[in-house]
Enzyme design. Structure first.
Site, PDB file in Angstrom:
ATOM      1  CG  ASP A  62      -1.910   1.170   1.457  1.00  0.00           C
ATOM      2  OD1 ASP A  62      -1.743   2.072   0.873  1.00  0.00           O
ATOM      3  OD2 ASP A  62      -2.957   0.793   1.852  1.00  0.00           O
ATOM      4  CB  VAL A  63       1.506   3.963  -2.262  1.00  0.00           C
ATOM      5  CG1 VAL A  63       1.874   2.895  -3.638  1.00  0.00           C
ATOM      6  CG2 VAL A  63      -0.009   4.456  -2.630  1.00  0.00           C
ATOM      7  CG  ASN A  89      -0.103   4.586 -12.656  1.00  0.00           C
ATOM      8  OD1 ASN A  89      -0.793   5.249 -13.430  1.00  0.00           O
ATOM      9  ND2 ASN A  89      -0.536   3.444 -12.083  1.00  0.00           N
ATOM     10  CB  SER A 140      -4.883  14.230 -13.854  1.00  0.00           C
ATOM     11  OG  SER A 140      -6.475  14.389 -14.341  1.00  0.00           O
ATOM     12  CE1 TYR A 153      -7.617  10.814 -10.121  1.00  0.00           C
ATOM     13  CE2 TYR A 153      -8.473  12.813 -11.557  1.00  0.00           C
ATOM     14  CZ  TYR A 153      -7.855  11.738 -11.282  1.00  0.00           C
ATOM     15  OH  TYR A 153      -6.909  11.308 -12.405  1.00  0.00           O
ATOM     16  CE  LYS A 157      -4.123  11.709 -10.099  1.00  0.00           C
ATOM     17  NZ  LYS A 157      -2.865  10.758 -10.313  1.00  0.00           N
TER      18      LYS A 157
END
Length: 292
Positions: A62-63, A89, A140, A153, A157
């Site tokens: 898990d990052v 990513n 993104s 999100y 980003k």
């Protein structure tokens, strides 16, 4: 691919069980890289690793778990050698109105996308300094074109873009290069899941024609692999996003105008509700670490 600078180099890709991460692993392996695949879903990671034409390693981690990342890094060094490149990513998304979204899931999106990227960079920075390596941050269009109903999100980003700029400035004198990849809609299960929700599907449909197109994941992965080969400072997929970057100050008023016109109509047709974490990657994150 003959004479790639990635040949016999170790490259780490996070979020590699599916989607852009898995396609990126395949594109890098075709260039002769030894790929370490990190993420949830060990069986899926192992299946991707087994399909690659070069030595590869699947590591479940898990990052957002610093200890797990440190263990993964040690395993990768021992099995494949110190990484010369890292592609951050891993990412998840949730749609829905901010006012109706539980903050636990909101924080989780930011934690995976932003904090997870920072922890990835921090974990592998000693290797990248040793190899004069390259760190590619997947960002993104949402990094500079924030949209309604995607607040976590978009915030995450935007954050990874700023983080990558800061990291590049700090590490340039040590020989570490840092790039940012700005992606538009890509044909992954996360985007296909988002399209099941009428409001998200309709909002994309009201974007200008080039901006609403969905791009094949393998095409995107090839562009990203070339960016890793070239140690690119910025990569735009599709290329026209570079123009949107230049005109980014004009995007918030444009988004506001569309939202004022379309959101009341869409909400009248169907009340807005949180989507939960989108796609199979979101489900894997829920399974690995259930929200309270």
């Amino acid at each position: 691919m003959a004479h790639s600078p990635l040949e016999n180099r170790t490259v780490v890709v996070t979020g590699a069980a599916r989607g852009v991460g898995a396609a990126q692993a395949r594109a890098l392996a075709r260039r002769g890289a030894r790929v370490a695949l990190l993420g949830h879903e060990r069986p899926a990671l192992e299946a991707v690793a087994a399909s690659l034409p070069t030595p590869a390693l699947a590591v479940e981690a898990d990052v957002t778990d610093e200890a797990a990342l440190l263990d993964a890094a040690g395993t990768i060094r021992a099995r494949l050698g110190p990484p010369s490149a890292v592609v951050a990513n891993a990412g998840i998304a949730e749609g829905g109105p901010f006012g109706g979204t539980g903050m636990d899931s909101w924080r989780r999106v930011v934690d995976v996308n932003l904090t997870g990227s920072a922890l990835t960079a921090h974990t592998f920075l000693p290797d990248l300094r040793e190899t004069a390596g390259y760190y590619l941050q997947i960002a993104s269009l949402a990094s500079f074109g924030a949209a309604p109903l995607m607040s976590a999100y978009c915030a995450s980003k935007s954050g990874v873009e700023a983080f990558a700029h800061a990291l590049r400035a700090e590490e340039a004198h040590r020989g570490v290069a840092v790039g940012i990849a700005y992606l538009n809609w890509t044909d992954t299960d996360m985007i296909r899941d988002a399209d099941r929700y009428a409001v998200l599907r309709e909002l994309r449909a009201h974007m200008p024609a080039p901006a609403r197109r969905v791009y094949p994941v393998e095409t995107v992965a090839e562009v990203l692999a070339r960016a890793v080969e070239r140690r690119s400072t910025a990569v735009y997929v599709p290329a026209w996003l570079r123009l949107a970057q230049i005109a980014r100050a004009a995007l918030p008023p444009l988004v506001l105008r569309i939202a004022r016109r379309e959101l009341p109509r869409l909400e009248a047709e169907e009340p807005f509700r949180p989507t939960g974490l989108l796609g199979a990657g979101g489900q894997a994150d829920r399974d690995a670490r259930p929200l309270p």
